[in-house]
Motif scaffolding. Structure first.
Motif, PDB file in Angstrom:
ATOM      1  N   UNK A  73       0.822  -1.210   0.000  1.00  0.00           N
ATOM      2  CA  UNK A  73       0.000   0.000   0.000  1.00  0.00           C
ATOM      3  C   UNK A  73       0.859   1.264   0.000  1.00  0.00           C
ATOM      4  N   UNK A  74       1.971   1.241   0.717  1.00  0.00           N
ATOM      5  CA  UNK A  74       2.801   2.441   0.776  1.00  0.00           C
ATOM      6  C   UNK A  74       3.549   2.676  -0.534  1.00  0.00           C
ATOM      7  N   UNK A  75       3.734   1.637  -1.329  1.00  0.00           N
ATOM      8  CA  UNK A  75       4.284   1.839  -2.677  1.00  0.00           C
ATOM      9  C   UNK A  75       3.280   2.602  -3.533  1.00  0.00           C
ATOM     10  N   UNK A  76       1.998   2.271  -3.387  1.00  0.00           N
ATOM     11  CA  UNK A  76       0.956   2.995  -4.117  1.00  0.00           C
ATOM     12  C   UNK A  76       0.963   4.475  -3.728  1.00  0.00           C
ATOM     13  N   UNK A  77       1.038   4.719  -2.428  1.00  0.00           N
ATOM     14  CA  UNK A  77       1.101   6.101  -1.957  1.00  0.00           C
ATOM     15  C   UNK A  77       2.382   6.778  -2.436  1.00  0.00           C
ATOM     16  N   UNK A  78       3.483   6.034  -2.457  1.00  0.00           N
ATOM     17  CA  UNK A  78       4.745   6.596  -2.927  1.00  0.00           C
ATOM     18  C   UNK A  78       4.667   7.057  -4.368  1.00  0.00           C
ATOM     19  N   UNK A  79       3.987   6.275  -5.212  1.00  0.00           N
ATOM     20  CA  UNK A  79       3.807   6.683  -6.597  1.00  0.00           C
ATOM     21  C   UNK A  79       3.022   7.977  -6.708  1.00  0.00           C
ATOM     22  N   UNK A  80       1.995   8.108  -5.869  1.00  0.00           N
ATOM     23  CA  UNK A  80       1.204   9.340  -5.861  1.00  0.00           C
ATOM     24  C   UNK A  80       2.024  10.532  -5.365  1.00  0.00           C
ATOM     25  N   UNK A  81       2.800  10.313  -4.306  1.00  0.00           N
ATOM     26  CA  UNK A  81       3.587  11.401  -3.724  1.00  0.00           C
ATOM     27  C   UNK A  81       4.622  11.916  -4.717  1.00  0.00           C
ATOM     28  N   UNK A  82       5.369  11.001  -5.322  1.00  0.00           N
ATOM     29  CA  UNK A  82       6.388  11.413  -6.282  1.00  0.00           C
ATOM     30  C   UNK A  82       5.747  12.039  -7.521  1.00  0.00           C
ATOM     31  N   UNK A  83       4.579  11.525  -7.919  1.00  0.00           N
ATOM     32  CA  UNK A  83       3.874  12.111  -9.045  1.00  0.00           C
ATOM     33  C   UNK A  83       3.439  13.538  -8.760  1.00  0.00           C
ATOM     34  N   UNK A  84       2.912  13.773  -7.570  1.00  0.00           N
ATOM     35  CA  UNK A  84       2.471  15.113  -7.184  1.00  0.00           C
ATOM     36  C   UNK A  84       3.649  16.084  -7.179  1.00  0.00           C
ATOM     37  N   UNK A  85       4.777  15.664  -6.594  1.00  0.00           N
ATOM     38  CA  UNK A  85       5.953  16.533  -6.536  1.00  0.00           C
ATOM     39  C   UNK A  85       6.456  16.861  -7.935  1.00  0.00           C
ATOM     40  N   UNK A  86       6.496  15.853  -8.813  1.00  0.00           N
ATOM     41  CA  UNK A  86       7.012  16.065 -10.165  1.00  0.00           C
ATOM     42  C   UNK A  86       6.097  16.996 -10.964  1.00  0.00           C
ATOM     43  N   UNK A  87       4.802  16.792 -10.853  1.00  0.00           N
ATOM     44  CA  UNK A  87       3.863  17.654 -11.575  1.00  0.00           C
ATOM     45  C   UNK A  87       3.965  19.095 -11.083  1.00  0.00           C
ATOM     46  N   UNK A  88       4.062  19.275  -9.775  1.00  0.00           N
ATOM     47  CA  UNK A  88       4.187  20.626  -9.224  1.00  0.00           C
ATOM     48  C   UNK A  88       5.491  21.276  -9.673  1.00  0.00           C
ATOM     49  N   UNK A  89       6.542  20.478  -9.789  1.00  0.00           N
ATOM     50  CA  UNK A  89       7.822  21.010 -10.274  1.00  0.00           C
ATOM     51  C   UNK A  89       7.694  21.466 -11.715  1.00  0.00           C
ATOM     52  N   UNK A  90       7.075  20.633 -12.545  1.00  0.00           N
ATOM     53  CA  UNK A  90       6.873  21.011 -13.943  1.00  0.00           C
ATOM     54  C   UNK A  90       5.992  22.250 -14.048  1.00  0.00           C
ATOM     55  N   UNK A  91       4.963  22.291 -13.210  1.00  0.00           N
ATOM     56  CA  UNK A  91       4.036  23.417 -13.244  1.00  0.00           C
ATOM     57  C   UNK A  91       4.741  24.711 -12.873  1.00  0.00           C
ATOM     58  N   UNK A  92       5.641  24.635 -11.900  1.00  0.00           N
ATOM     59  CA  UNK A  92       6.344  25.818 -11.426  1.00  0.00           C
ATOM     60  C   UNK A  92       7.336  26.323 -12.464  1.00  0.00           C
ATOM     61  N   UNK A  93       7.902  25.425 -13.247  1.00  0.00           N
ATOM     62  CA  UNK A  93       8.956  25.791 -14.180  1.00  0.00           C
ATOM     63  C   UNK A  93       8.485  25.845 -15.637  1.00  0.00           C
ATOM     64  N   UNK A  94       7.179  26.000 -15.824  1.00  0.00           N
ATOM     65  CA  UNK A  94       6.651  26.073 -17.175  1.00  0.00           C
ATOM     66  C   UNK A  94       5.441  26.988 -17.202  1.00  0.00           C
TER      67      UNK A  94
END
Length: 273
Positions: free
Chosen positions: A248-269
């Motif tokens: 279950x925590x792997x599932x959450x980990x995928x969501x967490x890293x996805x959220x961080x990456x999307x926010x990073x892209x959003x901030x720099x584009x």
């Protein structure tokens, strides 16, 4: 005259190749095991760093291994349904980067959780070795193992009748250490971490898109579906991490890293994607 092409051929390239690779890997697993007795999970599934089977490349290769047809089907169905939309929006390179980062991130989170579980189990085993009792063994199994094989329960019941039996006490210590060894050599497989990252991304890019649930068959907006799924995984992770054999925590980990990456892209584009 327009030539008909099957739906698979209309898939964007990364999603199509991921589907093909995952199917081939499962078939290869079956063939190598049945024909040659070779368990490639020992080499490609993600093992705990303390295990003799652990190798760094497993943080990547575990994403292409699955526990069976059902496990593969649900992961690939989600990849097919939502991944093709994201790849069409982001393009192949960015989608593949997102898929790999969320999958690896999920593995890192799961490994961290496993480390805490292992540390807790080791402390319990060490304490048991100092003062072994049937009650402590039953408590250990309840807290760290979940279901136990009938013969182990029969052993505990027999030992409880003669708690001072030195032979039974020594056997109990051996069994406890074998359970700890099983924790060390357990393996994680599947694309679920990356798939949950895909679900998170779909919910962020298309929050008001309505999805139809299977159980119950009602429509729900993507943003609520993702939030609900995340909360459910968090709850199940704390409730059943040691007993239901689901990362279950792997599932959450995928969501967490996805959220961080999307926010990073959003901030720099100037664009969201």
């Amino acid at each position: 005259m327009t030539q008909y092409r099957p739906p698979l051929l209309n898939l964007p390239p990364v999603v199509k190749n991921l589907l093909i690779i995952n199917v081939i890997m499962l078939l290869g697993t079956y063939v190598l095991q049945s024909k040659f007795g070779l368990n490639i999970d020992n080499y490609l599934a993600l093992h705990f760093p303390a295990s003799d089977y652990f190798m760094p490349h497993q943080f990547i290769t575990h994403m292409f291994m699955h526990a069976g047809i059902t496990h593969l089907f649900f992961n690939m169905f989600a990849l097919f349904m939502f991944g093709r939309v994201l790849e069409s929006v982001w393009g192949p390179k960015r989608f593949l980067l997102y898929y790999m980062i969320t999958g690896i991130g999920a593995a890192l989170i799961q490994t961290g959780v496993n480390w805490f579980d292992y540390s807790s189990m080791k402390s319990a085993v060490d304490a048991f070795s100092n003062t072994p009792t049937p009650e402590l063994m039953s408590e250990f199994i309840k807290n760290h193992v979940g279901e136990v094989r009938p013969w182990v329960q029969d052993f505990i019941n027999s030992w409880a009748e003669y708690p001072n039996d030195a032979s039974a006490t020594n056997q109990a210590v051996i069994l406890m250490n074998r359970m700890l060894e099983g924790q060390i050599n357990g393996a994680t497989v599947g694309a679920s971490g990356a798939v949950f990252g895909i679900l998170l991304a779909f919910g962020m890019l298309f929050p008001n898109t309505e999805l139809m649930l299977l159980f119950p068959p009602i429509p729900i907006k993507a943003k609520y579906f993702v939030i609900g799924y995340g909360v459910l995984e968090l709850f199940l992770g704390f409730q059943n991490q040691a007993t239901d054999n689901v990362a279950h925590f792997a599932h959450l980990g995928g969501m967490i890293f996805g959220f961080i990456l999307i926010k990073y892209w959003q901030k720099n584009s100037n664009r969201f994607y």
